[in-house]
Motif scaffolding. Structure first.
Motif, PDB file in Angstrom:
ATOM      1  N   GLY A 143      -7.184   3.339   5.660  1.00 26.43           N
ATOM      2  CA  GLY A 143      -6.476   4.539   5.219  1.00 26.43           C
ATOM      3  C   GLY A 143      -6.739   5.786   6.026  1.00 26.43           C
ATOM      4  O   GLY A 143      -7.482   5.806   7.008  1.00 26.43           O
ATOM      5  N   VAL A 187      -2.733   4.715   2.222  1.00 26.47           N
ATOM      6  CA  VAL A 187      -3.101   3.385   2.717  1.00 26.47           C
ATOM      7  C   VAL A 187      -2.185   3.101   3.905  1.00 26.47           C
ATOM      8  O   VAL A 187      -1.008   2.794   3.738  1.00 26.47           O
ATOM      9  CB  VAL A 187      -2.935   2.312   1.628  1.00 26.47           C
ATOM     10  CG1 VAL A 187      -3.322   0.939   2.167  1.00 26.47           C
ATOM     11  CG2 VAL A 187      -3.762   2.658   0.397  1.00 26.47           C
ATOM     12  N   GLY A 245       0.834  -1.195   0.000  1.00 32.13           N
ATOM     13  CA  GLY A 245       0.000   0.000   0.000  1.00 32.13           C
ATOM     14  C   GLY A 245       0.868   1.243   0.000  1.00 32.13           C
ATOM     15  O   GLY A 245       1.932   1.268   0.626  1.00 32.13           O
ATOM     16  N   PHE A 303     -12.186   1.426   6.021  1.00 33.66           N
ATOM     17  CA  PHE A 303     -11.482   0.205   5.658  1.00 33.66           C
ATOM     18  C   PHE A 303     -12.312  -0.589   4.654  1.00 33.66           C
ATOM     19  O   PHE A 303     -13.544  -0.502   4.618  1.00 33.66           O
ATOM     20  CB  PHE A 303     -11.106  -0.638   6.882  1.00 33.66           C
ATOM     21  CG  PHE A 303     -12.248  -1.155   7.716  1.00 33.66           C
ATOM     22  CD1 PHE A 303     -12.890  -2.343   7.386  1.00 33.66           C
ATOM     23  CD2 PHE A 303     -12.661  -0.486   8.856  1.00 33.66           C
ATOM     24  CE1 PHE A 303     -13.922  -2.843   8.167  1.00 33.66           C
ATOM     25  CE2 PHE A 303     -13.689  -0.965   9.649  1.00 33.66           C
ATOM     26  CZ  PHE A 303     -14.324  -2.159   9.297  1.00 33.66           C
ATOM     27  N   VAL A 315      -2.889   0.375  -4.281  1.00 25.31           N
ATOM     28  CA  VAL A 315      -2.443  -0.913  -3.752  1.00 25.31           C
ATOM     29  C   VAL A 315      -1.971  -1.760  -4.918  1.00 25.31           C
ATOM     30  O   VAL A 315      -2.523  -1.683  -6.021  1.00 25.31           O
ATOM     31  CB  VAL A 315      -3.599  -1.624  -3.005  1.00 25.31           C
ATOM     32  CG1 VAL A 315      -3.321  -3.098  -2.824  1.00 25.31           C
ATOM     33  CG2 VAL A 315      -3.844  -0.968  -1.656  1.00 25.31           C
ATOM     34  N   ASP A 317      -2.487   0.758   6.407  1.00 28.54           N
ATOM     35  CA  ASP A 317      -2.241  -0.618   6.823  1.00 28.54           C
ATOM     36  C   ASP A 317      -2.959  -1.584   5.897  1.00 28.54           C
ATOM     37  O   ASP A 317      -3.990  -1.244   5.297  1.00 28.54           O
ATOM     38  CB  ASP A 317      -2.698  -0.851   8.271  1.00 28.54           C
ATOM     39  CG  ASP A 317      -1.892  -1.937   8.970  1.00 28.54           C
ATOM     40  OD1 ASP A 317      -0.990  -2.523   8.324  1.00 28.54           O
ATOM     41  OD2 ASP A 317      -2.132  -2.203  10.152  1.00 28.54           O
ATOM     42  N   VAL A 318      -2.397  -2.783   5.805  1.00 25.10           N
ATOM     43  CA  VAL A 318      -2.975  -3.887   5.049  1.00 25.10           C
ATOM     44  C   VAL A 318      -2.908  -5.122   5.922  1.00 25.10           C
ATOM     45  O   VAL A 318      -1.860  -5.420   6.498  1.00 25.10           O
ATOM     46  CB  VAL A 318      -2.222  -4.145   3.725  1.00 25.10           C
ATOM     47  CG1 VAL A 318      -2.759  -5.385   3.038  1.00 25.10           C
ATOM     48  CG2 VAL A 318      -2.309  -2.944   2.795  1.00 25.10           C
ATOM     49  N   THR A 368      -7.727  -3.328   3.723  1.00 30.96           N
ATOM     50  CA  THR A 368      -6.919  -2.112   3.674  1.00 30.96           C
ATOM     51  C   THR A 368      -7.602  -1.030   4.497  1.00 30.96           C
ATOM     52  O   THR A 368      -8.831  -0.994   4.602  1.00 30.96           O
ATOM     53  CB  THR A 368      -6.731  -1.599   2.232  1.00 30.96           C
ATOM     54  OG1 THR A 368      -8.003  -1.210   1.694  1.00 30.96           O
ATOM     55  CG2 THR A 368      -6.110  -2.671   1.354  1.00 30.96           C
ATOM     56  N   CYS A 399      -7.625   2.847  -4.441  1.00 25.12           N
ATOM     57  CA  CYS A 399      -8.570   2.727  -3.332  1.00 25.12           C
ATOM     58  C   CYS A 399      -8.319   3.883  -2.371  1.00 25.12           C
ATOM     59  O   CYS A 399      -7.357   4.635  -2.531  1.00 25.12           O
ATOM     60  CB  CYS A 399      -8.431   1.383  -2.619  1.00 25.12           C
ATOM     61  SG  CYS A 399      -6.802   1.083  -1.910  1.00 25.12           S
ATOM     62  N   HIS A 400      -9.172   4.039  -1.383  1.00 25.80           N
ATOM     63  CA  HIS A 400      -9.044   5.126  -0.411  1.00 25.80           C
ATOM     64  C   HIS A 400      -8.875   6.475  -1.121  1.00 25.80           C
ATOM     65  O   HIS A 400      -7.987   7.264  -0.819  1.00 25.80           O
ATOM     66  CB  HIS A 400      -7.904   4.844   0.555  1.00 25.80           C
ATOM     67  CG  HIS A 400      -8.141   3.599   1.350  1.00 25.80           C
ATOM     68  ND1 HIS A 400      -9.033   3.541   2.387  1.00 25.80           N
ATOM     69  CD2 HIS A 400      -7.645   2.345   1.220  1.00 25.80           C
ATOM     70  CE1 HIS A 400      -9.060   2.311   2.877  1.00 25.80           C
ATOM     71  NE2 HIS A 400      -8.243   1.570   2.186  1.00 25.80           N
TER      72      HIS A 400
END
Length: 354
Positions: free
Chosen positions: A277, A260, A218, A282, A224, A262-263, A275, A242-243
């Motif tokens: 953000g 992002v 991320g 999430f 991602v 965390d994954v 994921t 994404c996010h």
């Protein structure tokens, strides 16, 4: 690809019943980790501590132990057997607490010349010896046998280590130069492959899949990338956005882009990842079918760290300011950790069409 397919009926997870941990850290939470053997949650924070909460019988958690550091904690991780937890951070050390040794203090088990960004437990191939690997801003990763004081091996990286994850025999390291180092832990002293990240901007997080055949990266630009570990499976690699959120208040169409932060891989379904953000949301993705399974509403502030428990029934997420916009945009975001319960079969990969 620009995004995953989704339909309205899968969106809008209800977070109204999520439990909030009592006595949370006093500063931004950097890391969350569940024990594999019990519902114990480790919480690393910029307030210089790793806290361990017992989530077994009390929804809001009961504090069980704490590790003190001389600087912000940037990472924490449980041992494979779930009995020990290690933390690491800005004071350039990693420290370990054995919960099986009642009353025993935490012990320093690693040191670097610069802050340690990531710490992970692993078991060396062909050995039952528990070990940890640390990745630092001093541009090295080091391996530590908990029975000895000195590092057993050091590997030089091209740049500062920004994120790192390990599963089975695979170690993946994301650096400040956007290089992705892949190491086979059967030959841990050497980097097996270095590839350029497909993401255009800074790497924020890397996470290995449950089967260790792939990993997800991320970035700060709300993108991602899903990467197969084996170069022979390059056709399975792809990236997506994404996010990101359209700003309806502007005259012209504007897209706000969020990091992002965390994954998290799902512990049961190999191709399922979550994921989280800076947008305070999430998403849960099925990488195999390239679709979004679930999405949350905004939680009111950036999500800084996440983790599934060992069977995927609990999802912990931390809310707080992530400093992605610097000091000038700092606002009063309450630091807290919440736990969402997933009913059986709520998260499951889509069945491929015949």
């Amino acid at each position: 690809m620009s995004g995953f397919g989704h339909s309205n009926d899968i969106l809008g997870l209800d977070l109204s019943k999520d439990a909030t941990l009592a006595s949370p850290p006093g500063d931004t939470i950097s890391s969350l980790s569940w024990s594999s053997k019990a519902d114990y949650l480790g919480v690393g924070s910029w307030d210089h501590k790793v806290r361990i909460y017992d989530m077994t019988s009390v929804a809001t958690g009961e504090g069980r132990a704490m590790i003190d550091f001389d600087g912000p904690v940037l990472s924490c991780d449980w041992s494979v057997d779930g009995s020990k937890i290690a933390g690491a951070g800005a004071d350039k050390t990693a420290r370990l607490l054995d919960l099986g040794m009642t009353g025993a203090p935490a012990q320093q088990v690693a040191a670097h010349e610069m802050p340690i960004k990531s710490v992970r437990f692993f078991e060396a191939p062909n050995s039952n010896a528990p070990m940890i690997v640390t990745g630092s801003w001093d541009r090295t990763i080091k391996y530590w046998d908990l029975r000895t004081a000195a590092a057993v091996a050091t590997v030089d990286c091209k740049e500062r280590v920004y994120s790192m994850d390990v599963n089975k025999d695979v170690l993946v390291v994301g650096t400040a130069s956007q290089d992705l180092h892949i190491i086979d832990l059967k030959n841990p002293g050497f980097i097996a492959e270095t590839r350029d990240s497909p993401l255009k901007y800074q790497t924020r997080v890397v996470a290995c899949s449950r089967d260790a055949k792939a990993f997800v990266v991320g970035g700060i630009d709300g993108r991602v990338t899903y990467q197969a570990v084996s170069p022979s499976e390059a056709s399975k690699c792809f990236s997506f956005r994404c996010h990101r959120r359209e700003d309806a208040k502007t005259y012209r169409s504007t897209t706000n882009v969020y990091a992002v932060n965390d994954v998290s891989p799902h512990p049961i379904h190999e191709a399922v990842f979550a994921t989280a953000g800076s947008d305070g949301m999430f998403n849960i993705w099925d990488m195999a079918s390239k679709s979004r399974l679930k999405a949350s509403p905004s939680v009111g502030g950036p999500i800084t760290a996440t983790a599934f428990n060992s069977n995927g029934s609990r999802w912990a997420y931390a809310v707080g300011y992530d400093w992605s916009k610097g000091y000038a945009f700092n606002r009063d975001v309450e630091n807290k950790v919440l736990v969402h319960h997933f009913a059986p079969d709520v998260i499951k990969p889509k069945v491929p069409k015949k």
